[in-house]
Write a protein that holds these residues in place. Structure first.
Motif: not given
Length: 285
Positions: A192-197, A234-242
């Motif tokens: 998931d780290v790779k997918v989020i990047v 989207v940006v903070f809760m959905g991407l940066i925080a996870p």
């Protein structure tokens, strides 16, 4: 090329279809790459995907207003099966229908123990799952809305977001089943780290395209009506925080139950809001 004025029902449909398809193809891929060790992920993906796809199809019927209109995407007036190659909606309905049918067959084969045939059906269903996940973004690019046509990466963004939400659904499924396999949780975190990047890169590409082709929609997205939902949701809760939570888990080499659950929930919230803001900001100006 059609115009669009779609409701929140479509945002919910796009969200559910993405989770369903990715939970299944993610589970199937885990089974294949582990040599069958994580076979149970395919089953959990199937159990997650089937009801969500059924709900998604029902939402499409509701949004059309006239239930019989749904069948026009599948059959002609003479009730002859028909695929309208020029209609992205028609293609999508067929993808969804095949995927749902294959999920039912796959689940039956799981229950009857026909594992050899079940694996073949799983691979075919996973292929259709990937088509469904990508199609939800391609559907938007087939309209005349500038934001949705601003970049060829919208389909890729939806595919990546679907993959991340599908992984989150599998994680929560494991938690619900009280599966404490830390090795598997750690593996899902790493993926998931790779997918989020990649998802972050796709959003950047989308915004670059919007700056050129849909400036009013970009303004609405980043500094206007939908800015809070975009930046916070989207940006903070959905991407940066996870991403931060999962990267920390990778560094310490284990999956902390509470952190894993929080990350999965945040990914799901962000995944829905991503579809919501793109759907609605795209219809501005």
């Amino acid at each position: 090329m059609r115009s669009a004025n779609w409701s929140i029902i479509i945002a919910l449909y796009l969200f559910l279809a993405g989770i369903a398809s990715a939970a299944f193809y993610g589970g199937t891929l885990a089974e294949v790459l582990s040599g069958g060790k994580y076979r149970r992920l395919t089953l959990w993906g199937n159990i997650i995907a089937l009801p969500l796809i059924v709900v998604g199809l029902l939402l499409l019927v509701v949004d059309l207003g006239k239930p019989l209109s749904f069948w026009h995407f599948i059959v002609s007036n003479d009730f002859v099966p028909m695929v309208n190659i020029s209609s992205v909606m028609s293609q999508g309905v067929w993808f969804l229908s095949f995927f749902a049918i294959l999920l039912v067959i796959n689940l039956v084969l799981f229950l009857t123990g026909s594992d050899s045939l079940r694996r073949i059906i799983s691979y075919i269903a996973a292929f259709f799952g990937i088509l469904v996940a990508g199609y939800t973004g391609v559907l938007l690019t087939a309209t005349s809305v500038p934001l949705w046509r601003a970049t060829p990466f919208l389909g890729m963004l939806f595919l990546l977001s679907a993959t991340s939400t599908g992984i989150a659904a599998l994680v929560l499924g494991m938690k619900a089943r009280r599966d404490t396999d830390e090795e598997l949780m750690h593996l899902l975190d790493k993926v998931d780290v790779k997918v989020i990047v990649l998802e972050i890169l796709a959003i950047i590409a989308l915004m670059i395209g919007m700056a050129a082709w849909a400036p009013s929609a970009l303004q609405s997205l980043v500094a206007g009506r939908y800015a809070v939902a975009f930046w916070l949701g989207v940006v903070f809760m959905g991407l940066i925080a996870p991403l931060a939570i999962e990267y920390r888990e990778m560094r310490i080499g284990k999956a902390t139950p509470g952190a894993v659950t929080l990350s999965a929930v945040l990914v799901l919230v962000g995944g829905f809001l991503m579809r919501y803001v793109i759907l609605y900001a795209g219809q501005v100006g």
